[in-house]
Scaffold this active site. Structure first.
Site, PDB file in Angstrom:
ATOM      1  N   ASP A   1       3.750   0.076  -3.381  1.00 12.06           N
ATOM      2  CA  ASP A   1       3.358   1.100  -2.397  1.00 12.06           C
ATOM      3  C   ASP A   1       3.268   2.520  -2.981  1.00 12.06           C
ATOM      4  O   ASP A   1       4.298   3.141  -3.282  1.00 12.06           O
ATOM      5  CB  ASP A   1       4.338   1.134  -1.219  1.00 12.06           C
ATOM      6  CG  ASP A   1       4.481  -0.201  -0.497  1.00 12.06           C
ATOM      7  OD1 ASP A   1       4.389  -1.254  -1.163  1.00 12.06           O
ATOM      8  OD2 ASP A   1       4.712  -0.181   0.722  1.00 12.06           O
TER       9      ASP A   1
ATOM     10  N   HIS B   1      10.080  -0.646  -0.484  1.00 13.45           N
ATOM     11  CA  HIS B   1      10.009   0.494  -1.417  1.00 13.45           C
ATOM     12  C   HIS B   1      11.118   0.495  -2.467  1.00 13.45           C
ATOM     13  O   HIS B   1      11.220   1.449  -3.231  1.00 13.45           O
ATOM     14  CB  HIS B   1      10.012   1.835  -0.668  1.00 13.45           C
ATOM     15  CG  HIS B   1       8.743   2.079   0.107  1.00 13.45           C
ATOM     16  ND1 HIS B   1       8.396   3.322   0.569  1.00 13.45           N
ATOM     17  CD2 HIS B   1       7.743   1.243   0.479  1.00 13.45           C
ATOM     18  CE1 HIS B   1       7.234   3.239   1.212  1.00 13.45           C
ATOM     19  NE2 HIS B   1       6.822   1.981   1.170  1.00 13.45           N
TER      20      HIS B   1
ATOM     21  N   ASN C   1       2.055  -2.543   7.319  1.00 12.43           N
ATOM     22  CA  ASN C   1       2.246  -2.136   8.711  1.00 12.43           C
ATOM     23  C   ASN C   1       1.662  -0.758   9.021  1.00 12.43           C
ATOM     24  O   ASN C   1       1.471  -0.422  10.188  1.00 12.43           O
ATOM     25  CB  ASN C   1       3.736  -2.168   9.075  1.00 12.43           C
ATOM     26  CG  ASN C   1       4.592  -1.375   8.118  1.00 12.43           C
ATOM     27  OD1 ASN C   1       4.572  -1.613   6.909  1.00 12.43           O
ATOM     28  ND2 ASN C   1       5.342  -0.427   8.629  1.00 12.43           N
ATOM     29  N   HIS C   2       1.358   0.044   8.008  1.00  8.50           N
ATOM     30  CA  HIS C   2       0.750   1.358   8.274  1.00  8.50           C
ATOM     31  C   HIS C   2      -0.779   1.350   8.136  1.00  8.50           C
ATOM     32  O   HIS C   2      -1.401   2.409   8.096  1.00  8.50           O
ATOM     33  CB  HIS C   2       1.338   2.407   7.327  1.00  8.50           C
ATOM     34  CG  HIS C   2       2.806   2.625   7.517  1.00  8.50           C
ATOM     35  ND1 HIS C   2       3.357   2.941   8.742  1.00  8.50           N
ATOM     36  CD2 HIS C   2       3.852   2.564   6.646  1.00  8.50           C
ATOM     37  CE1 HIS C   2       4.674   3.058   8.616  1.00  8.50           C
ATOM     38  NE2 HIS C   2       4.996   2.830   7.354  1.00  8.50           N
TER      39      HIS C   2
ATOM     40  N   HIS D   1       3.883  -8.408   2.659  1.00  8.97           N
ATOM     41  CA  HIS D   1       4.426  -7.121   3.092  1.00  8.97           C
ATOM     42  C   HIS D   1       5.433  -7.379   4.203  1.00  8.97           C
ATOM     43  O   HIS D   1       5.046  -7.644   5.354  1.00  8.97           O
ATOM     44  CB  HIS D   1       3.270  -6.249   3.578  1.00  8.97           C
ATOM     45  CG  HIS D   1       3.639  -4.817   3.698  1.00  8.97           C
ATOM     46  ND1 HIS D   1       3.643  -3.961   2.618  1.00  8.97           N
ATOM     47  CD2 HIS D   1       4.033  -4.083   4.757  1.00  8.97           C
ATOM     48  CE1 HIS D   1       4.006  -2.752   3.021  1.00  8.97           C
ATOM     49  NE2 HIS D   1       4.256  -2.817   4.314  1.00  8.97           N
TER      50      HIS D   1
ATOM     51  N   GLU E   1      -0.622   1.414   1.398  1.00  5.78           N
ATOM     52  CA  GLU E   1      -0.359   1.673   2.825  1.00  5.78           C
ATOM     53  C   GLU E   1       0.293   3.019   3.093  1.00  5.78           C
ATOM     54  O   GLU E   1       0.322   3.462   4.226  1.00  5.78           O
ATOM     55  CB  GLU E   1       0.468   0.536   3.434  1.00  5.78           C
ATOM     56  CG  GLU E   1       1.908   0.550   2.990  1.00  5.78           C
ATOM     57  CD  GLU E   1       2.900   0.163   4.075  1.00  5.78           C
ATOM     58  OE1 GLU E   1       2.475  -0.285   5.144  1.00  5.78           O
ATOM     59  OE2 GLU E   1       4.101   0.327   3.832  1.00  5.78           O
ATOM     60  N   ASN E   2       0.838   3.652   2.054  1.00  4.05           N
ATOM     61  CA  ASN E   2       1.455   4.976   2.235  1.00  4.05           C
ATOM     62  C   ASN E   2       0.723   6.057   1.448  1.00  4.05           C
ATOM     63  O   ASN E   2       1.277   7.134   1.186  1.00  4.05           O
ATOM     64  CB  ASN E   2       2.914   4.957   1.752  1.00  4.05           C
ATOM     65  CG  ASN E   2       3.740   3.892   2.408  1.00  4.05           C
ATOM     66  OD1 ASN E   2       3.941   2.828   1.852  1.00  4.05           O
ATOM     67  ND2 ASN E   2       4.206   4.164   3.612  1.00  4.05           N
TER      68      ASN E   2
HETATM   69 FE   LIG Z   1       5.195   1.081   2.274  1.00  2.00          FE
HETATM   70 FE   LIG Z   2       5.233  -1.070   5.014  1.00  2.00          FE
END
Ligand SMILES: [Fe+2]
Ligand SMILES: [Fe+2]
Length: 275
Positions: free
Chosen positions: A24, A193, A83-84, A166, A55-56
């Site tokens: 990530d 993370h 999820n993001h 994930h 995703e981040n």
């Molecule tokens: Fe993440």
């Molecule tokens: Fe995530």
């Protein structure tokens, strides 16, 4: 040293495919970390494919077209999410349009984007599947049955398959590793993370790690400024979260596989950025 499965020392043939997967990427600091370290990793390891969890990538949460394109320009062959994925509404159309970016395959079928992709280089085809866990997370269908369906589609269309699992729960990720053993080249965990110390090649030839970790500021709390995260835990009040800038690291794994798409080694790469 890489964790290896078999092989005769000194007689090993060059692997059919080498995959570099970057955990990530968190915010501008994560993108800068990737930019500073990826050229050296390319020189040293010569990966055939680079896959990045993004995703981040935009401001620490979610991704935008601009940040996704930056990751692709930095050398990502494919981008996975989590999820993001849907944090930024204006990226939805891009998720539909850009083949090289995937959101969890077990999200609703009509929702933006797609759950797997195939990227090709020098005649080698890599399938990339993104899954979301269901323990402490929201998804539409079981990632276990979903991945079976996706692998059935990919079987004849790919030489190797990388699955980004994930998920929050360690048990769900370990179970997915066993579920995929011998059927995917790699099952790589993301989302927490924090890198885990269990990278190994499972007996059937699937490279596995519970969490690759993140590419971003280790001086924060999984990416967030540490004083803000601590304040929220101390007070249970709403605290505005910003991305930490302290102590950037790149967390990745390097997977080697033979011509049948079976992994022969997985090596964790945990590197501190210096800029
Ligand atoms: Fe993440
Ligand atoms: Fe995530």
């Amino acid at each position: 040293m890489p964790e290896s499965r078999g092989g005769t020392p000194g007689l090993a043939e060059s692997p059919a495919v080498k995959l570099l997967f970057i955990g990530d990427v968190v915010g501008g600091i994560g993108r800068r970390t990737m930019a500073s370290l990826l050229p050296g990793l390319r020189d040293e390891h010569r990966p055939d494919f680079v896959v990045v969890n993004g995703e981040n990538a935009a401001g620490g949460v979610g991704i935008t077209e601009k940040t996704a394109q930056e990751l692709l320009e930095l050398g990502a062959d494919a981008i996975t999410l989590g999820n993001h994925a849907y944090r930024h509404r204006d990226v939805y159309e891009y998720l539909d349009r850009e083949e090289r970016i995937v959101r969890p395959a077990n999200y609703p079928r009509g929702s933006p984007g797609h759950g797997h992709t195939v990227v090709e280089r020098d005649g080698v085809r890599l399938g990339v599947v993104n899954l979301s866990g269901m323990v402490f997370m929201q998804a539409m269908r079981s990632p276990f049955s979903e991945v079976d369906a996706r692998l059935a589609e990919l079987r004849d269309a790919t030489d190797a398959v990388l699955v980004d699992m994930h998920a929050e729960a360690t048990s769900e990720k370990v179970a997915m590793g066993w579920h995929l053993d011998g059927r995917a080249t790699a099952c790589l965990g993301t989302h927490t993370h924090v890198p885990t110390a269990d990278a190994r090649v499972l007996p059937g030839g699937t490279a596995y790690v519970t969490d690759v970790g993140m590419t971003g500021p280790r001086g924060g709390v999984i990416g967030v400024k540490r004083e803000q995260a601590v304040e929220r835990f101390l007070t249970l009040t709403q605290v505005r979260f910003e991305t930490s800038k302290e102590d950037p690291w790149l967390n990745a794994v390097l997977v080697e596989a033979d011509g049948d798409g079976r992994a022969t080694s997985i090596e964790q790469l945990l590197l501190r950025a210096r800029f």
